[in-house]
Design an enzyme around this catalytic site. Structure first.
Site, PDB file in Angstrom:
ATOM      1  CB  SER A 112      -0.935   0.014   1.213  1.00 15.77           C
ATOM      2  OG  SER A 112      -0.192  -0.073   2.402  1.00 15.77           O
TER       3      SER A 112
ATOM      4  CG  ASP B 177      -1.611  -7.464   4.049  1.00 16.27           C
ATOM      5  OD1 ASP B 177      -1.347  -8.683   4.057  1.00 16.27           O
ATOM      6  OD2 ASP B 177      -0.840  -6.602   3.610  1.00 16.27           O
TER       7      ASP B 177
END
Length: 800
Positions: A516, A626
């Site tokens: 990310s 995640d």
């Protein structure tokens, strides 16, 4: 200099040596301010005695001994402090505990009228009691609360909590918590100007708020687990729910009701629950003629044409700068869009035009303004008082302030700026004029100019409304998310890109990187360390970014990394987090610097608490997507804090969007449903948590063995599950030792290890329906936290 330092140290030691503590204050005895004597609870959690503020003001009070600022939970004389000289508390022969001032006048006394009182005692609960020789309680401070409720202290129908008048004072303020006339636990402001209920939300009936008024007992209590419950069916949990934590329920000076938990290592308090998520919804926060607005943090401003009565006390509100008799002559109206005032409606007119509403207010001398709500055919609310206004991007209308035409008012700066902030403009209505266009010939040219501007404004409004409609339709995001980030809240602020470059020294020190984005170390102007995350291209869409920020910014839990700010400038999307000292879990698990068993168990429990908060307690149901050791950070006490939550798609609980499908996660921690294209729910987090737990037990990273073939990814877990079942069923008493990390050299709890293995294997079940919820995992781990050692475990009963 050395002699001065020596003198200060000597005086400090002398003062400490002369302070005395006692467990009992016996009848006939007394304590005074000068005597520096205190009553302490047996476990030293609470202290009772004289508490001083300023130079010569003292209160007979009870406070938390180990809190950094000696947080007071009860005062006998909250509205009448006593003098430092000659003031004392004593138990008289008639059994009455009495507080006297320097002139020996009685400031406060108990209502006991029995000579059977033998002594005063401060219990471990923080309750000051008077007892007879048999140990019976004849009087207790729990029966006369001030602004705080302690665990096991019961709030009954004839008691109330009253907030302090201002921060740092003890005197009674205007905000109250009590059971109202409808038998519902309520928050109400009770000021000299007005009395107004604001919690539960007065816009909804009792049952819509989840309460019942069939509540004859009218009891509320905060228990030792952090559960606040009331007999009207209200319940709330502290985010750190569990035993062993010092807590308090306090109605603060700002009118909000909060549960606080004490951090033993620092002596500071953390908020673990609060009743009001939007501070401007507290009635009376800004008083009469005041408006509560968000400008990075909530603040009060005066209604245009009014000035503050007392800058140190916004409860006193604002006063007009003009002679109110002028409102009977020529007037004008100032519009403040997306703004309203609580209550005080003279009239309510549905299906009314704006012009008719203006005329109604203009002709009524009692009218100070009106609200016009723009849904449907228009609704007119004529106000006889401008009590505690508030600004909200969700409010579908405007308020129009009635002012004399001769008064010059300037637009408040909070209403300036981008199109997402409220705008204000003046609308003049000449007395006796039937039409706003009946001007003299010399002003006709302005009519065309105004008309052209109005047409442009209407087109802009249409585009804005269409954009918001599309945002709501596509993402389910409330307008407060789109518009609220110029006024987001006191919890964090908006940075510009240049500031973040300076804070991070041009993004010099990289802390880590992932799917990310990249994280950099930075330092704020006040020397607080921060972690600045520069997000990747996937987050470039403005609406998605603001929606995710809107959720993350409202989340606060001790096991979740706290966000302090954000940046949305051009193509730059960055998040500013608190800096967590001890890096991520993987750095303390898979190398020589590994955690001991006690720390591993605490990490497993804390991580479960954080995920349970995301799954079950947030306003939005947040799926992390995640969960892995790299996203579990450890603070200076090695307590876990989950990072990167909220960056996945959000899913509303029990709604049409309760499942997401975008692929995320890390190989080895990714649940089977990702590869099978099944709908994604919170069960993917539970799977990742299970892998992390099993890695902590074995001290081995399972993802090292994962290959690209989806069928082979779960082989290590399948092998572990098969091994555990086989050894347990065969009666092998050493199966736990054979699985736990050998580096621990047997220094671990067999019972806790067996429980964690149970949980880990149940969390990585292929069939997600067999995986437990995070709430049940937390409960199981907490029950085992205070474990009793067992030597042999004959059979493991897996959780399915």
């Amino acid at each position: 200099m050395r002699s001065i330092l020596f003198l200060l140290i000597t005086l400090s030691l002398f003062h400490s040596a002369n302070s005395k503590s006692m467990l009992l204050l016996k009848r006939g005895a007394s304590i005074s301010v000068e005597g520096n004597t205190f009553i302490t609870s047996p476990d030293n959690s609470f202290t009772c005695g004289f508490y001083g503020l300023g130079s010569n003001a003292y209160w007979f009070a009870i406070w938390f001994t180990n809190s950094k600022e000696r947080t007071v939970v009860w005062t006998a004389n909250r509205d009448k402090p006593v003098n430092s000289q000659g003031s004392r508390v004593s138990i008289r022969r008639d059994g009455t505990m009495v507080l006297t001032d320097v002139d020996r006048s009685i400031v406060w006394q108990t209502n006991t009228r029995t000579t059977d009182v033998s002594a005063a005692e401060l219990l471990n609960t923080g309750n000051l009691v008077l007892k007879n020789p048999r140990g019976d309680i004849l009087w207790q401070s729990f029966d006369v609360p001030t602004d705080t409720l302690l665990p096991s202290q019961i709030l009954t129908k004839d008691k109330r909590l009253i907030a302090s008048f201002r921060k740092g004072s003890f005197e009674s303020g205007y905000f109250n918590l009590y059971f109202g006339s409808n038998n519902v636990l309520s928050l109400i402001t009770d000021s000299p100007q007005i009395s107004s209920l604001y919690w539960p939300n007065p816009d909804y009936d009792v049952y819509t708020s989840g309460r019942t008024n069939y509540n004859g007992s009218r009891l509320a209590v905060l228990d030792d687990m952090g559960l606040l419950q009331s007999s009207d069916h209200f319940q709330a949990n502290a985010s750190d729910k569990g035993f062993g934590i010092k807590r308090r329920l306090t109605i603060d000076h700002d009118g909000n009701l909060r549960i606080y938990s004490l951090i033993n290592s620092t002596g500071l308090w953390t908020i673990t629950w609060q009743a009001i998520s939007q501070p401007c919804q507290v009635h009376g926060a800004c008083g009469s003629n005041g408006i509560c607005v968000y400008a990075q943090k909530p603040k009060c401003i005066c209604t245009p044409g009014y000035e503050v009565n007392d800058p140190s006390d916004w409860n006193a509100g604002c006063k007009p700068t003009f002679n109110q008799t002028l409102l009977n002559s020529k007037v004008k109206f100032l519009e403040l869009s997306q703004t309203d005032y609580f209550g005080s409606d003279l009239y309510y007119k549905p299906n009314f035009t704006l012009k008719a509403c203006q005329e109604l207010c203009r002709r009524d001398s009692a009218c100070k303004g009106f609200t016009y709500r723009t849904w449907g055919n228009g609704h007119c609310y004529v106000k006889n008082d401008l009590f505690n206004g508030f600004q909200s991007p969700d409010f579908p209308g405007s308020v129009y302030i009635k002012l004399p035409r001769s008064v010059k008012v300037s637009k408040p700066s909070i209403f300036n700026g981008s199109s997402t902030t409220c705008e204000s403009r003046e609308i003049e209505i000449p007395v006796g004029s039937p039409s706003m266009y009946a001007f003299a010939r010399r002003t006709v040219r302005w009519v065309y100019l105004y008309s052209f501007c109005a047409a442009l404004g209407a087109l802009e409004l249409i585009f804005i409304l269409l954009g918001r409609w599309f945002l709501l339709r596509k993402h389910g995001v409330p307008t407060s998310v789109e518009a609220g980030y110029c006024m987001i809240s006191s919890q964090f602020r908006r940075f510009n890109y240049a500031e973040l470059k300076k804070i991070t020294n041009n993004f010099r020190e990289e802390l880590g990187r992932g799917g990310s984005g990249t994280v950099y170390k930075g330092s704020l102007a006040d020397d607080r360390l921060v972690a600045v995350k520069r997000l990747g291209d996937v987050f470039q869409a403005e609406d998605e970014f603001l929606a995710e920020i809107g959720t993350i910014g409202k989340i606060n839990h001790m096991n979740l990394v706290r966000m302090w700010g954000f940046c949305s400038e051009g193509r730059h999307r960055l998040l500013v987090y608190e800096f967590v000292d001890n890096m991520s879990l993987d750095k303390h698990l898979f190398n020589s610097n590994f955690l001991g068993w006690k720390q591993r168990y605490a990490v497993a429990l804390g991580t479960a608490k954080g995920l349970a908060h995301l799954h079950h307690e947030c306003l939005e149901w947040v799926i992390h997507c995640d969960v892995k050791p790299e996203n579990i950070l450890l603070d200076n006490e090695f307590q876990p804090k989950i990072a990167d939550f909220g960056l996945a798609k959000l899913s509303r609980r029990d709604g049409p969007g309760s499942e997401i499908t975008r692929i995320r996660g890390t190989k080895g921690y990714r649940a089977p449903e990702w590869a099978l294209n099944h709908p994604i729910t919170a069960k993917v987090d539970i799977y990742g948590y299970g892998v992390v737990v099993l890695e902590m037990i074995k001290g081995v990273k399972f993802s090292y063995w994962v290959v690209d073939d989806a069928d082979d990814q779960e082989t290590p877990l399948k092998n572990l599950s098969w091994t555990v079942k086989e050894k347990a069923q065969c009666g092998n008493s050493s199966w736990v030792e054979s699985i736990v990390d050998p580096r621990l050299k047997g220094k671990f709890s067999r019972k806790q290890a067996a429980t964690l293995i149970q949980i880990g294997l149940s969390c990585v079940e292929e069939d997600r329906r067999k995986r437990p919820t995070m709430a049940s995992v937390v409960q199981t781990l907490m029950e085992c936290e205070d474990e009793t050692e067992i030597k042999v475990l004959d059979k493991l009963e897996l959780i399915y």
